[in-house]
Design a protein around this motif. Sequence first.
Motif, PDB file in Angstrom:
ATOM      1  N   GLN A 122      -6.254 -41.618  13.120  1.00  0.00           N
ATOM      2  CA  GLN A 122      -5.321 -41.794  11.975  1.00  0.00           C
ATOM      3  C   GLN A 122      -3.794 -41.582  12.054  1.00  0.00           C
ATOM      4  N   ARG A 123      -3.262 -40.747  13.235  1.00  0.00           N
ATOM      5  CA  ARG A 123      -2.264 -40.440  13.508  1.00  0.00           C
ATOM      6  C   ARG A 123      -2.057 -40.084  14.948  1.00  0.00           C
ATOM      7  N   ILE A 124      -1.008 -40.654  15.412  1.00  0.00           N
ATOM      8  CA  ILE A 124      -0.481 -40.470  16.863  1.00  0.00           C
ATOM      9  C   ILE A 124       0.555 -39.671  17.132  1.00  0.00           C
ATOM     10  N   VAL A 125       0.970 -38.804  17.685  1.00  0.00           N
ATOM     11  CA  VAL A 125       2.249 -38.070  17.805  1.00  0.00           C
ATOM     12  C   VAL A 125       2.472 -38.277  19.214  1.00  0.00           C
ATOM     13  N   PHE A 126       3.528 -38.745  19.551  1.00  0.00           N
ATOM     14  CA  PHE A 126       4.190 -39.179  21.009  1.00  0.00           C
ATOM     15  C   PHE A 126       5.762 -38.704  21.111  1.00  0.00           C
ATOM     16  N   ARG A 175       6.668 -32.925  22.257  1.00  0.00           N
ATOM     17  CA  ARG A 175       5.616 -32.991  21.159  1.00  0.00           C
ATOM     18  C   ARG A 175       4.515 -32.110  21.471  1.00  0.00           C
ATOM     19  N   SER A 176       4.185 -31.635  22.686  1.00  0.00           N
ATOM     20  CA  SER A 176       2.891 -30.894  23.006  1.00  0.00           C
ATOM     21  C   SER A 176       3.477 -29.551  22.526  1.00  0.00           C
ATOM     22  N   ALA A 177       4.451 -29.017  22.355  1.00  0.00           N
ATOM     23  CA  ALA A 177       5.212 -27.690  21.950  1.00  0.00           C
ATOM     24  C   ALA A 177       4.424 -27.442  20.423  1.00  0.00           C
ATOM     25  N   GLY A 178       4.225 -28.573  19.672  1.00  0.00           N
ATOM     26  CA  GLY A 178       3.869 -28.232  18.123  1.00  0.00           C
ATOM     27  C   GLY A 178       2.252 -28.518  18.162  1.00  0.00           C
TER      28      GLY A 178
END
Length: 72
Positions: free
Chosen positions: A10-14, A18-21
């Motif tokens: 449903q959501r992709i964070v790129f 960003r891995s820190a979050g």
Amino acid sequence: MTGFSFATAQRIVFGAGRSAGLASLVAEFGARPFVCTGADPARFGGLLAGLPQGRTWPVAGEPELDEIRPPS
């Protein structure tokens, strides 16, 4: 064209950094995350360290739904 169906997250964070979050993103799904990694979970040690209550499951390829469903 042959018909097909495609389902994805449903959501992709790129993006860089960003891995820190990751821990705060995963926390949205509950207190005990289940993380599917590649065949070598140690490769993701830095990411997984922020998920102390998480469980990991290493897979060598794309997991099938039957492999990750709990037994009925």
